[in-house]
Scaffold this motif. Structure first.
Motif, PDB file in Angstrom:
ATOM      1  N   CYS A  45      95.870  -9.037  44.422  1.00  0.00           N
ATOM      2  CA  CYS A  45      96.319  -8.750  45.779  1.00  0.00           C
ATOM      3  C   CYS A  45      97.010  -7.386  45.846  1.00  0.00           C
ATOM      4  CB  CYS A  45      97.280  -9.832  46.252  1.00  0.00           C
ATOM      5  SG  CYS A  45      96.489 -11.435  46.458  1.00  0.00           S
ATOM      6  N   CYS A  51     101.071  -1.658  51.738  1.00  0.00           N
ATOM      7  CA  CYS A  51     100.292  -1.959  52.940  1.00  0.00           C
ATOM      8  C   CYS A  51     100.697  -1.034  54.085  1.00  0.00           C
ATOM      9  CB  CYS A  51     100.514  -3.410  53.364  1.00  0.00           C
ATOM     10  SG  CYS A  51      99.943  -4.609  52.151  1.00  0.00           S
ATOM     11  N   LYS A  58      94.931  -8.204  51.508  1.00  0.00           N
ATOM     12  CA  LYS A  58      95.096  -9.536  50.933  1.00  0.00           C
ATOM     13  C   LYS A  58      96.391  -9.461  50.124  1.00  0.00           C
ATOM     14  CE  LYS A  58      92.896 -12.707  47.691  1.00  0.00           C
ATOM     15  NZ  LYS A  58      91.758 -12.850  46.763  1.00  0.00           N
ATOM     16  N   SER A 110      95.524 -13.084  54.192  1.00  0.00           N
ATOM     17  CA  SER A 110      94.723 -11.879  54.408  1.00  0.00           C
ATOM     18  C   SER A 110      94.515 -11.666  55.892  1.00  0.00           C
ATOM     19  CB  SER A 110      93.383 -11.976  53.680  1.00  0.00           C
ATOM     20  OG  SER A 110      92.658 -13.095  54.141  1.00  0.00           O
ATOM     21  N   TYR A 127      94.759 -17.881  55.276  1.00  0.00           N
ATOM     22  CA  TYR A 127      95.726 -18.126  54.208  1.00  0.00           C
ATOM     23  C   TYR A 127      95.256 -19.231  53.284  1.00  0.00           C
ATOM     24  CZ  TYR A 127      97.230 -22.217  56.825  1.00  0.00           C
ATOM     25  OH  TYR A 127      97.249 -23.420  57.476  1.00  0.00           O
TER      26      TYR A 127
END
Length: 135
Positions: A45, A51, A58, A110, A127
């Motif tokens: 992940c 992010c 993810k 995700s 999820y």
């Protein structure tokens, strides 16, 4: 001591005894964060801190809080997911509760990240609850 001969502070301890001393001197929160970061890497992940807005990601981590907070008159189940690097708000619109979504539970989520009031948010993610025995 010259800059070339000084060891870098970012290097991890290499010996078994040094690693043990490092673990003993670390706080519980630091140890938990390190475990979560290892889990993120092991599951393939993306770390939450990496992010960015509008990116499809993810992520995995532990739910720290779960609250029911209406948004524009619509029920919304909100949870804070933490992976050892940063928090992420996970929001399920139109839901009052979801079986298994509770504080302390690990999950993989995700979807598309958005930014709201300076925080990362994931609305209505796909999820997967992690098995309780692996926590």
């Amino acid at each position: 001591m010259s800059a070339e001969s000084r060891p870098e502070k970012s290097q991890k301890p290499t010996g078994r005894f040094r690693r043990m001393l490092d673990r003993l001197s670390s706080s519980q929160e630091d140890l938990h964060s390190a475990e979560l970061q290892e889990d993120t890497q092991a599951t393939g992940c993306t770390p939450i801190s990496d992010c960015h807005d509008r990116e499809i990601v993810k992520v995995t981590g532990t739910l720290r809080t779960v609250t029911l907070r209406p948004r524009a008159g619509v029920p919304a189940l909100e949870a804070e997911l933490y992976d050892g690097t940063a928090p992420l708000d996970v929001v399920w619109l139109g839901r009052r509760q979801i079986v298994g979504i509770e504080p302390g539970r690990k999950l993989i989520a995700s979807g598309r990240i958005s930014m709201s009031h300076g925080r990362r948010v994931l609305f209505n993610p796909k999820y997967e609850l992690r098995p309780i025995g692996q926590e």
